[in-house]
Motif scaffolding. Structure first.
Motif, PDB file in Angstrom:
ATOM      1  N   GLU A  16       2.312  44.959  25.820  1.00  0.00           N
ATOM      2  CA  GLU A  16       0.971  44.489  25.461  1.00  0.00           C
ATOM      3  C   GLU A  16       1.164  43.367  24.151  1.00  0.00           C
ATOM      4  OE1 GLU A  16      -2.870  46.279  25.620  1.00  0.00           O
ATOM      5  OE2 GLU A  16      -2.272  47.353  27.755  1.00  0.00           O
ATOM      6  N   ALA A  17       2.060  44.184  23.400  1.00  0.00           N
ATOM      7  CA  ALA A  17       2.344  43.606  21.894  1.00  0.00           C
ATOM      8  C   ALA A  17       3.062  42.154  22.168  1.00  0.00           C
ATOM      9  CB  ALA A  17       2.983  44.462  21.144  1.00  0.00           C
ATOM     10  N   MET A  18       3.742  42.147  23.243  1.00  0.00           N
ATOM     11  CA  MET A  18       4.675  40.948  23.256  1.00  0.00           C
ATOM     12  C   MET A  18       3.830  39.891  24.055  1.00  0.00           C
ATOM     13  SD  MET A  18       7.637  39.480  23.562  1.00  0.00           S
ATOM     14  CE  MET A  18       8.500  38.159  23.685  1.00  0.00           C
ATOM     15  N   LEU A  19       3.065  40.337  24.895  1.00  0.00           N
ATOM     16  CA  LEU A  19       1.778  39.485  25.591  1.00  0.00           C
ATOM     17  C   LEU A  19       0.943  38.863  24.085  1.00  0.00           C
ATOM     18  CD1 LEU A  19       0.718  38.393  28.184  1.00  0.00           C
ATOM     19  CD2 LEU A  19      -1.000  40.128  28.180  1.00  0.00           C
ATOM     20  N   ALA A  20       0.544  39.743  23.588  1.00  0.00           N
ATOM     21  CA  ALA A  20      -0.242  39.203  22.161  1.00  0.00           C
ATOM     22  C   ALA A  20       0.290  38.194  21.574  1.00  0.00           C
ATOM     23  CB  ALA A  20      -0.794  40.332  21.486  1.00  0.00           C
ATOM     24  N   LEU A  21       1.731  38.381  21.143  1.00  0.00           N
ATOM     25  CA  LEU A  21       2.421  37.368  20.676  1.00  0.00           C
ATOM     26  C   LEU A  21       2.522  35.978  21.305  1.00  0.00           C
ATOM     27  CD1 LEU A  21       4.593  36.656  18.592  1.00  0.00           C
ATOM     28  CD2 LEU A  21       6.351  37.330  20.174  1.00  0.00           C
ATOM     29  N   ILE A  22       2.681  36.447  22.689  1.00  0.00           N
ATOM     30  CA  ILE A  22       2.616  34.765  23.501  1.00  0.00           C
ATOM     31  C   ILE A  22       1.603  34.014  23.356  1.00  0.00           C
ATOM     32  CG2 ILE A  22       3.212  33.989  25.771  1.00  0.00           C
ATOM     33  CD1 ILE A  22       5.734  35.091  24.182  1.00  0.00           C
ATOM     34  N   VAL A  23       0.209  35.030  23.493  1.00  0.00           N
ATOM     35  CA  VAL A  23      -1.037  34.439  23.495  1.00  0.00           C
ATOM     36  C   VAL A  23      -1.349  33.546  22.343  1.00  0.00           C
ATOM     37  CG1 VAL A  23      -3.591  34.738  23.627  1.00  0.00           C
ATOM     38  CG2 VAL A  23      -2.009  35.714  25.426  1.00  0.00           C
ATOM     39  N   ALA A  24      -0.888  34.091  20.989  1.00  0.00           N
ATOM     40  CA  ALA A  24      -0.962  33.709  19.888  1.00  0.00           C
ATOM     41  C   ALA A  24      -0.196  32.349  19.707  1.00  0.00           C
ATOM     42  CB  ALA A  24      -0.661  34.550  18.713  1.00  0.00           C
ATOM     43  N   GLN A  25       1.111  32.343  20.098  1.00  0.00           N
ATOM     44  CA  GLN A  25       1.975  31.523  20.215  1.00  0.00           C
ATOM     45  C   GLN A  25       1.393  30.004  21.023  1.00  0.00           C
ATOM     46  OE1 GLN A  25       6.226  32.317  20.428  1.00  0.00           O
ATOM     47  NE2 GLN A  25       6.098  31.071  22.514  1.00  0.00           N
ATOM     48  N   GLN A  26       0.881  30.455  22.112  1.00  0.00           N
ATOM     49  CA  GLN A  26       0.095  29.358  22.943  1.00  0.00           C
ATOM     50  C   GLN A  26      -1.021  28.791  22.003  1.00  0.00           C
ATOM     51  OE1 GLN A  26      -1.058  31.627  26.622  1.00  0.00           O
ATOM     52  NE2 GLN A  26       1.070  31.538  27.230  1.00  0.00           N
ATOM     53  N   GLN A  27      -1.654  29.486  21.525  1.00  0.00           N
ATOM     54  CA  GLN A  27      -3.050  29.127  20.729  1.00  0.00           C
ATOM     55  C   GLN A  27      -2.498  27.926  19.378  1.00  0.00           C
ATOM     56  OE1 GLN A  27      -5.058  32.534  19.613  1.00  0.00           O
ATOM     57  NE2 GLN A  27      -6.228  32.419  21.600  1.00  0.00           N
ATOM     58  N   GLN A  28      -1.223  28.511  19.029  1.00  0.00           N
ATOM     59  CA  GLN A  28      -0.691  27.766  17.780  1.00  0.00           C
ATOM     60  C   GLN A  28      -0.062  26.494  18.373  1.00  0.00           C
ATOM     61  OE1 GLN A  28      -0.757  28.926  14.635  1.00  0.00           O
ATOM     62  NE2 GLN A  28       0.199  26.911  13.744  1.00  0.00           N
ATOM     63  N   MET A  29       0.513  26.333  19.557  1.00  0.00           N
ATOM     64  CA  MET A  29       1.164  25.413  19.994  1.00  0.00           C
ATOM     65  C   MET A  29       0.191  24.310  20.800  1.00  0.00           C
ATOM     66  SD  MET A  29       4.784  26.789  21.621  1.00  0.00           S
ATOM     67  CE  MET A  29       5.289  25.311  21.905  1.00  0.00           C
ATOM     68  N   GLY A  30      -0.641  24.939  21.276  1.00  0.00           N
ATOM     69  CA  GLY A  30      -1.911  24.086  21.926  1.00  0.00           C
ATOM     70  C   GLY A  30      -1.113  23.731  23.459  1.00  0.00           C
ATOM     71  N   ARG A  31      -2.275  23.021  24.382  1.00  0.00           N
ATOM     72  CA  ARG A  31      -1.601  22.625  25.604  1.00  0.00           C
ATOM     73  C   ARG A  31      -1.345  23.684  26.550  1.00  0.00           C
ATOM     74  NH1 ARG A  31       2.042  18.065  24.292  1.00  0.00           N
ATOM     75  NH2 ARG A  31       3.211  18.860  26.145  1.00  0.00           N
ATOM     76  N   PHE A  32      -2.015  24.820  26.609  1.00  0.00           N
ATOM     77  CA  PHE A  32      -1.450  26.008  27.290  1.00  0.00           C
ATOM     78  C   PHE A  32      -2.793  26.363  28.193  1.00  0.00           C
ATOM     79  CE2 PHE A  32       2.489  25.798  25.045  1.00  0.00           C
ATOM     80  CZ  PHE A  32       3.376  26.023  26.042  1.00  0.00           C
ATOM     81  N   ASP A  33      -3.920  25.457  28.107  1.00  0.00           N
ATOM     82  CA  ASP A  33      -5.043  26.008  28.706  1.00  0.00           C
ATOM     83  C   ASP A  33      -5.023  26.616  30.040  1.00  0.00           C
ATOM     84  OD1 ASP A  33      -6.392  25.616  26.537  1.00  0.00           O
ATOM     85  OD2 ASP A  33      -6.817  23.443  27.330  1.00  0.00           O
TER      86      ASP A  33
END
Length: 91
Positions: free
Chosen positions: A47-64
């Protein structure tokens, strides 16, 4: 606790540039992140890894597109939707 579904949605094309190198166009993970995600045994770590990936997606953008594909993959695999993703539904 049930197994947490990986952030991977099965696209796996590493041609999106980012600060950590090449990122997957499907889930935003880098190859080293994918290796780490596969080794996660404890649900809390996954779950922590998933949270990291979601935050990374928000930072990078274009992962809607990712969230819908992730929910579909959870349903297909019969795994519960993690609270992190479920809570984003309401907002």
């Amino acid at each position: 606790m049930a197994k947490v579904q990986s952030a991977c949605i099965g696209v796996c094309k590493f041609n999106r540039p980012g600060p950590a190198g090449a990122h997957c166009i499907g889930c935003s993970m880098t190859k080293p992140q994918k290796k780490i995600a596969k080794k996660q045994k404890k649900p809390e770590a996954a779950e922590a890894m998933l949270a990291l990936i979601v935050a990374q997606q928000q930072q990078m953008g274009r992962f809607d597109h990712w969230r819908g594909a992730y929910l579909k993959r959870c349903m297909k695999k019969g795994r519960p939707v993690p609270p992190l993703i479920r809570d984003r539904e309401a907002s």
